[in-house]
Design an enzyme around this catalytic site. Structure first.
Site, PDB file in Angstrom:
ATOM      1  N   ASP A  18      16.893   0.092 -53.646  1.00  0.00           N
ATOM      2  CA  ASP A  18      17.663   0.272 -52.408  1.00  0.00           C
ATOM      3  C   ASP A  18      18.944   1.033 -52.636  1.00  0.00           C
ATOM      4  O   ASP A  18      19.437   1.123 -53.746  1.00  0.00           O
ATOM      5  CB  ASP A  18      18.103  -1.117 -51.914  1.00  0.00           C
ATOM      6  N   LYS A  35      17.388   2.878 -47.436  1.00  0.00           N
ATOM      7  CA  LYS A  35      17.203   2.958 -45.997  1.00  0.00           C
ATOM      8  C   LYS A  35      18.435   3.552 -45.350  1.00  0.00           C
ATOM      9  O   LYS A  35      19.538   3.152 -45.629  1.00  0.00           O
ATOM     10  CB  LYS A  35      16.937   1.561 -45.429  1.00  0.00           C
ATOM     11  N   MET A  69      27.853  -6.010 -42.803  1.00  0.00           N
ATOM     12  CA  MET A  69      27.470  -4.936 -41.873  1.00  0.00           C
ATOM     13  C   MET A  69      28.378  -4.945 -40.643  1.00  0.00           C
ATOM     14  O   MET A  69      27.930  -4.705 -39.525  1.00  0.00           O
ATOM     15  CB  MET A  69      25.992  -5.092 -41.438  1.00  0.00           C
TER      16      MET A  69
END
Ligand code: SAH
Length: 254
Positions: free
Chosen positions: A36, A58, A169
Site C-alpha cells: 500500500d 490506492k 483521514m
C-alpha cells in the site's frame, strides 16, 4: 500443487523499524507482496528477497474498484499456489479494509491469516510526544474516521465523552469536525494536534486551540496522511505552545 495462502501484514506507521518480527518473517518467505501507499516499502526488496513486489497503492476517490481488484489479485495468486503477503499501513483491521480481504479469501477457500501492526492511531500521536491517555487528563481515546463528515451524533458523543479523540483521514473534513465539536460544547481553548507523516523523516506537527487549528493547518498546508488528536493530552507535546503546556501542569496537579 502446494496450496497457496494469503497473509495480511500490518506494516506499522511508516518507519522500517516499527515492523514486527512476525511481519518480517512473513515477508521473508513471500512469493508476491501487494503493498500500500502507507506501508513502509523502501526496503521491501531486502525484507522479501524472493518476492515479486506489486504496488497497489490506492488513490483517494478510487477505492471501490481498486479494492475489488486487490481482492481478486490476492485470491488468484494464492489459488495459483503462491505465498501471498498483503502489506498494509498500520494495523490491517484499523480502517484498512482488511476484513473485506479476509472475507474474499475465505469465500474462495484460500487459507488466510493476519499479522497485527502498530496502528498510526496510537503511534503517530506518540511520535509527537502525545500520549493518547494520561492519568488525570484523559482516561479514554476514541478512534474515528474523518473520511466522511462526522454526524451530529458522533460530534455530540465525542464532545460529551471528555477523553481523547483521534481522527484518521480527517484533513479533508477538519473544518467540519472542529466547528461541530465547538457547537457541541467543547471549549475554544481545547488543544488540538495534527501530525503529518508521523514516524517518518518528513514528520510535521501542528498544535493550536480548537477554534484556530483549521486555519493554522490551512496556512501551514498540512495534508494527508495525518492524524488529528483532540483533547487535554495534547498539552503534553513538546511542540505545544508554552501557555498550553503550563495548563497541563495545573490540571495534572489539581
Ligand atoms: N490501518 C492504518 C490506517 C489506515 S487509514 C493504521 O492502522 O494506521 C489511513 C489513515 O491513517 C491516514 O489518512 C492517516 O490519517 C493515518 N495514517 C497512517 N499512517 C500515518 C502516518 N505515518 N502519519 C500520519 N497519519 C497516518
Amino acid at each position: 500443487m502446494v496450496p497457496g495462502s494469503v497473509t495480511l501484514v500490518g506494516g506499522g506507521p511508516g518507519a522500517a523499524d516499527l515492523l514486527t518480527v512476525r511481519a518480517l518473517r512473513a515477508l521473508e518467505t513471500a512469493d508476491v507482496v501487494y503493498f500500500d501507499r502507507l506501508a513502509p516499502s523502501d526496503d521491501l526488496a531486502t525484507w522479501a528477497p524472493r518476492a515479486r513486489l506489486v504496488d497497489v497503492g490506492k488513490r483517494p476517490g478510487h477505492h471501490k474498484v481498486a479494492q475489488e481488484e486487490i481482492n481478486r489479485l490476492l485470491v488468484e495468486s494464492a489459488l495459483s499456489g503462491l505465498r501471498v503477503v498483503r502489506l498494509k499501513g498500520g494495523d490491517p483491521f484499523v480502517f484498512g479494509r482488511g476484513s473485506e480481504e479476509v472475507e474474499a479469501c475465505e469465500a474462495a477457500g484460500v487459507p488466510v491469516s493476519v499479522v497485527p501492526g502498530i496502528t498510526s492511531a496510537v503511534s503517530v500521536p506518540a511520535a509527537a510526544g502525545i500520549p493518547v491517555t494520561a492519568r488525570g487528563l484523559s482516561k479514554s481515546f476514541t478512534v474515528i474516521s474523518g473520511h466522511d463528515p462526522l454526524s451530529e451524533e458522533e460530534l455530540s458523543g465525542l464532545a460529551q465523552l471528555g477523553g481523547t479523540a483521534v481522527v484518521l483521514m480527517g484533513i479533508g473534513t477538519l473544518g467540519h469536525t472542529t466547528a461541530g465539536l465547538l457547537r457541541h460544547g467543547l471549549t475554544a481553548d481545547t488543544p488540538v494536534g495534527i501530525i503529518e507523516r508521523g514516524c517518518t523523516p518528513e514528520q510535521r506537527v501542528c498544535i493550536a486551540s480548537l477554534d484556530r487549528i483549521a486555519m493554522t493547518a490551512a496556512v501551514q498546508g498540512l495534508s494527508s496522511p495525518a492524524v488529528l488528536v483532540i483533547g487535554e493530552v495534547v498539552r503534553l507535546a513538546p511542540d505545544a505552545p508554552e501557555l498550553m503546556r503550563g495548563m497541563a501542569t495545573l490540571v495534572d496537579h489539581a
